[in-house]
Design an enzyme around this catalytic site. Structure first.
Site: not given
Ligand code: SER
Length: 322
Positions: A13-14, A144, A148
């Site tokens: 990944g990034q 998301y 988290k």
């Molecule tokens: N870069 C991430 C997103 O935009 C932020 O945690 O999902």
């Protein structure tokens, strides 16, 4: 006993693609095991040290890898980002929650330390959005964000209940030029540089005035490594630390790019879903706990990052690599 190795999940990944290579430079190629779920690794990643396909939602594949390579530290980066998570909440839960839970369980059993990213996404509309404190209201409204916050609490729990050495970072948007991000709300701040170099123009999915925390990849990589090197007695947060290097909105970013590419133009086509997510995230975080506890001190601000991004991407463009 032979030297304990480092495992990186999400290594394709990034962040993983760059963190893995830096860990290999610092700790030795054979001591850093890279893993991914399905995307083929680059030649650099595959040829410089061990690489394995595993699925973090399958606990056996995590446990086998930890045993096989005598792993002592796990950088657990495998995760679904915010925009993809909103489109597919079931997948976000499976990867972000089951995946982290599996990693923590394996870490508990095998005595591993764990670094895992949280995010600015762990905050929500009822959080104080300016100078967001380390400890504050966390009621995110995206799947998301839900994963988290739950992940932060799991890290706290595994530390206090089982003594697992959990450490985390609330990363902001990460800007980089090796691997593209995989479907986040902050991706625009990466895409804008690629488009500026390739076409001199960009259509932005977030509106003017949308301020968000950001960070350049070299600082993000240093943060992960420095946090894992930090004296455990100094760590006051075991869920995740606020870390930021700059905060800007699309107008400010475009103006900085124009200092190098005067003809650069930008217009807007606002993506309502991404805009809604961005509006619920901090405008800028207070990262003084990270600075005090383990010496967080980013090197790149917006001008330095912009100069470097345009230099690196410009060179790639000339070689026909973009
Ligand atoms: N870069 C991430 C997103 O935009 C932020 O945690 O999902």
């Amino acid at each position: 006993m032979s030297q304990k190795r480092i495992l990186v999940t999400g290594a394709v990944g990034q962040i993983g693609s760059e963190l893995t290579m830096e860990l290999r430079r610092r700790y030795g190629n054979d001591n850093v095991v890279a893993t991914g779920r399905k995307t083929a690794p680059s030649d650099e990643l595959k040829d410089s040290g061990p690489f394995k396909f595993i699925d973090v939602s399958d606990i056996e594949s995590v446990a086998e890898t930890v045993k096989e390579y005598n792993i002592g530290t796990i950088h657990h980066l495998a995760a679904i980002l915010s925009a993809v998570g909103e489109a597919n909440p079931v997948l976000a839960w499976r990867v972000n929650i089951t995946g982290l839970f599996n990693v923590l369980e394996v870490a508990r059993e095998h005595g591993c330390a764990v670094m895992t990213p949280s995010s600015i996404g762990a905050f929500g509309p009822t959080t104080p959005l300016d100078n967001t404190p380390q400890v504050t209201i966390q009621r995110p409204t995206s799947m998301y964000g839900v994963t988290k916050v739950a992940g932060e609490l799991l890290c706290d729990y595994y530390h206090s209940r089982f003594g697992v050495d959990t450490r985390g970072l609330r990363y902001p948007g990460i800007i980089s030029n090796v691997t593209l991000p995989g479907g986040g709300t902050t991706d625009y701040a990466v895409e804008i540089y690629y488009e500026a170099i390739k076409n001199g123009t960009y259509t932005c999915p977030l509106g003017a005035g949308t301020f968000l925390d950001m960070m350049y990849m070299p600082d993000a990589v240093d943060a992960a490594i420095d946090l894992m090197e930090a004296d455990p007695d100094k760590l006051t947060a075991r869920n995740a630390y606020n870390v930021s290097a700059m905060a800007f909105d699309p107008e400010k970013l475009a103006a900085e790019i124009r200092k190098h590419i005067p003809g650069f133009t930008m217009d807007y086509d606002v993506d309502e879903m991404k805009q809604g997510i961005a509006n619920s995230w901090p405008n800028s975080m207070d990262d003084s706990s990270a600075r005090e506890d383990w010496g967080w001190n980013p090197k790149f601000g917006l001008p330095e990052m912009t100069e470097d991004m345009l230099k690196v991407l410009g060179a790639k463009h000339e070689k026909g690599e973009l």
